[in-house]
Scaffold this motif. Structure first.
Motif, PDB file in Angstrom:
ATOM      1  N   PRO A  72       3.671   6.505  -0.761  1.00  0.00           N
ATOM      2  CA  PRO A  72       4.457   6.464   0.478  1.00  0.00           C
ATOM      3  C   PRO A  72       5.774   5.731   0.282  1.00  0.00           C
ATOM      4  O   PRO A  72       5.844   4.751  -0.472  1.00  0.00           O
ATOM      5  CB  PRO A  72       3.540   5.705   1.450  1.00  0.00           C
ATOM      6  N   PRO A  73       6.847   6.163   0.964  1.00  0.00           N
ATOM      7  CA  PRO A  73       8.138   5.469   0.861  1.00  0.00           C
ATOM      8  C   PRO A  73       8.047   4.046   1.415  1.00  0.00           C
ATOM      9  O   PRO A  73       7.133   3.701   2.171  1.00  0.00           O
ATOM     10  CB  PRO A  73       9.073   6.347   1.714  1.00  0.00           C
ATOM     11  N   MET A  74       9.028   3.225   1.052  1.00  0.00           N
ATOM     12  CA  MET A  74       9.041   1.827   1.474  1.00  0.00           C
ATOM     13  C   MET A  74       9.117   1.712   3.002  1.00  0.00           C
ATOM     14  O   MET A  74       8.477   0.832   3.598  1.00  0.00           O
ATOM     15  CB  MET A  74      10.225   1.098   0.830  1.00  0.00           C
ATOM     16  N   PHE A  75       9.914   2.580   3.639  1.00  0.00           N
ATOM     17  CA  PHE A  75      10.019   2.526   5.094  1.00  0.00           C
ATOM     18  C   PHE A  75       8.681   2.827   5.752  1.00  0.00           C
ATOM     19  O   PHE A  75       8.315   2.217   6.768  1.00  0.00           O
ATOM     20  CB  PHE A  75      11.095   3.499   5.580  1.00  0.00           C
ATOM     21  N   CYS A  76       7.921   3.748   5.171  1.00  0.00           N
ATOM     22  CA  CYS A  76       6.591   4.072   5.687  1.00  0.00           C
ATOM     23  C   CYS A  76       5.669   2.861   5.561  1.00  0.00           C
ATOM     24  O   CYS A  76       4.899   2.544   6.484  1.00  0.00           O
ATOM     25  CB  CYS A  76       6.023   5.275   4.950  1.00  0.00           C
ATOM     26  N   MET A  77       5.733   2.171   4.435  1.00  0.00           N
ATOM     27  CA  MET A  77       4.908   0.983   4.227  1.00  0.00           C
ATOM     28  C   MET A  77       5.246  -0.095   5.267  1.00  0.00           C
ATOM     29  O   MET A  77       4.360  -0.779   5.795  1.00  0.00           O
ATOM     30  CB  MET A  77       5.112   0.442   2.814  1.00  0.00           C
ATOM     31  N   LEU A  78       6.542  -0.236   5.566  1.00  0.00           N
ATOM     32  CA  LEU A  78       6.952  -1.214   6.573  1.00  0.00           C
ATOM     33  C   LEU A  78       6.400  -0.843   7.947  1.00  0.00           C
ATOM     34  O   LEU A  78       5.893  -1.712   8.689  1.00  0.00           O
ATOM     35  CB  LEU A  78       8.485  -1.285   6.623  1.00  0.00           C
ATOM     36  N   LEU A  79       6.491   0.440   8.309  1.00  0.00           N
ATOM     37  CA  LEU A  79       5.962   0.878   9.596  1.00  0.00           C
ATOM     38  C   LEU A  79       4.449   0.660   9.672  1.00  0.00           C
ATOM     39  O   LEU A  79       3.927   0.246  10.717  1.00  0.00           O
ATOM     40  CB  LEU A  79       6.295   2.355   9.832  1.00  0.00           C
TER      41      LEU A  79
END
Length: 528
Positions: A72-79
């Motif tokens: 998963p992309p970093m932004f997805c991990m943050l969400l």
């Protein structure tokens, strides 16, 4: 089209009614500009799609399945960190902007309740998805905006979130050019009051059977050329409009590497073909070389060593004109004659060799053009996998190692029924075209193919019966639609019995010759 502020108002109300109180169970980011929130609660489950792509921005409930990346992309991990377990408290449209603001009741890393917000900005090229904490500060944005990118509004972690800048005073924002034209056509003032009293419902604009646009009221400016089709909900409308577009874009993205490979191979083949045609043109003077050799041999008695040319009678011409032949003064007369004979033999051999190579190049260029057409017509991942296998068999790609336990079932040809009940089979690629034409079709089945263009082989299964002309025409329309002529008005389609279709020895997949055909002018109609 960019979403209207009024359309977003209705969409937001629909989402508010159906999603408020639901909890975020999972977060996925299948594409760079698409986030999927899996929601549970109120005795149901939903999947909320938040797309912030340029020209495709939207927020709607979806039933489509998406393939997620292995990492998963970093932004997805943050969400996931901030939103998993959060509950939707409210969905609003601040200041009638082209955006939706999701108010969330979440928990911090210590399990304490905190407020968070998710701003979905549906601003065309500037669409974005921004995560905001309870103090109004940006935790992160899908597309970060620094001072160099925009001196008026930055979107960076740690900054206070501000709404998008308002339009100049006196301008009514949130109306698309389509609606402005419609209000002008209806002679309505282009102000909020101009829309009062008009019923708001989700409408798809359909032109020639294909989605053209969408809006919240019937569009009359196009007359009967464009139909306004009502939908049961705003999310359903967005799914219907963007679903086919997303699928096509997804397939196009998956096919990009193969398209590039095929285009490169085709360009190389065409360059080879052009060079060999030039070389073939250079062999056209070979008979003149033989003629000069003969004339030198017949006139050796009048030649002396060291001559640079000789003038002789051309006995090949009935009038026996005088001709001058260039000589190499370093060679004897016999050697000059031998040099011309050698040049003649070399050109004759090259001509025979080049003729074969040119035909091979032409067939290869045609084959690669057919592959390119297949990639344009691909409708699923299975179609792309079949084309990849075909390219591997042809030597353009390496054979992929596959797990024998996970053998993928090959895609089947498309199957249709005519109005009279006859079955029509349509090949998806060259290998399947060969299978249909040479093995599946019975001798008396009808074989159809668009004339002088690349396209699918089509088999009309007759089962011993004689199909009427309307049935044959419907099959011809399918042949036209699944071809390079799909965007044309009328396309010539050849029809013959399958027994008259042959495959030349050594021909590429999908390449056949046929006889005893007749031609039908067919329309590539989507509704067929």
């Amino acid at each position: 089209m960019p979403l209207d502020a009024i359309f977003i108002e209705e969409l937001g109300q629909e989402l508010r009614d159906s999603l408020t109180g639901m909890k975020i169970d999972r977060v996925h980011q299948p594409e760079r500009d698409t986030v999927i929130l899996s929601l549970r609660g109120n005795g149901a489950s939903r999947r909320l799609l938040l797309c912030f792509g340029s020209g495709t921005a939207r927020a709607c409930v979806t039933e489509r399945s998406y393939e997620n990346p292995p990492q998963p992309p970093m932004f997805c991990m943050l969400l996931r960190k901030h939103l998993t377990g959060a509950r939707i408290v409210d969905i609003s449209q601040p200041d009638r902007e082209r955006m939706l603001l999701f108010r969330l009741a979440a928990y911090d890393e210590f399990g304490e309740p905190v407020d968070k917000s998710l701003a979905v900005e549906l601003l065309g090229r500037n669409a974005n998805l921004i995560l905001i904490d309870g103090d109004g500060r940006i935790l992160d944005a899908a597309r970060r905006v620094d001072g160099e990118m925009s001196p008026l509004r930055q979107l960076l972690p740690g900054l206070i979130y501000h709404l998008p800048p308002k339009p100049e005073p006196g301008k009514f924002s949130g109306l698309s050019p389509l609606l402005r034209r419609e209000m002008e056509w209806r002679d309505l003032p282009q102000t909020p009051e101009g829309l009062e009293g008009l019923e708001r419902r989700p409408y798809m604009l359909v032109e020639n059977g294909a989605p053209k646009d969408f809006t919240f009221l019937p569009i009359l400016q196009y007359g009967p050329a464009v139909e306004s089709v009502a939908y049961p909900g705003w999310s359903a409308l967005l799914e219907a409009f963007y679903g086919e577009k997303d699928r096509a874009e997804h397939l196009k993205s998956r096919a990009r590497s193969m398209t590039k490979l095929v285009r490169g191979a085709k360009n190389r083949t065409e360059r080879k073909l052009a060079l060999r045609l030039q070389e073939l043109a250079a062999t056209e003077g070979r008979e003149e070389d033989k003629r000069r050799g003969d004339l030198i041999t017949a006139n050796i008695w009048r030649m002396q060593p060291g001559m640079e040319s000789v003038t002789v009678e051309d006995f090949y011409d009935p009038d026996c004109p005088q001709v001058t032949i260039s000589l190499d003064p370093r060679k004897s007369p016999q050697q000059n004659a031998a040099a011309y004979y050698k040049q003649y033999t070399k050109k004759k051999t090259a001509q025979a060799h080049l003729t074969g190579l040119i035909e091979e190049n032409r067939q290869e260029a045609e084959y690669l053009a057919s592959i390119a057409a297949e990639l344009e017509r691909a409708q699923s991942q299975a179609d792309l996998d079949s084309i990849r296998d075909e390219l591997a068999q042809a030597g353009y790609l390496r054979q992929q190692r596959t797990n024998p336990r996970k053998k993928q079932k090959p895609a089947q040809p498309m199957s249709f029924r005519t109005g009279s009940g006859f079955e029509v089979l349509v090949g998806r690629n060259n290998l399947q075209n060969d299978e249909l034409t040479l093995r599946t079709a019975r001798r008396t089945d009808l074989w159809l193919h668009v004339q002088k263009l690349h396209g699918s082989h089509v088999i009309l299964r007759c089962e011993g019966a004689r199909p009427d002309e309307e049935t044959i025409y419907q099959a011809a329309c399918l042949a036209a639609f699944y071809s390079e002529g799909a965007q044309a008005g009328r396309v010539p389609v050849d029809v013959t019995e399958a027994r008259f279709v042959k495959k030349p020895h050594g021909a590429r997949p999908g390449m056949v010759i046929y006889t005893n055909q007749r031609t039908i002018m067919a329309e590539p109609k989507r509704e067929i």
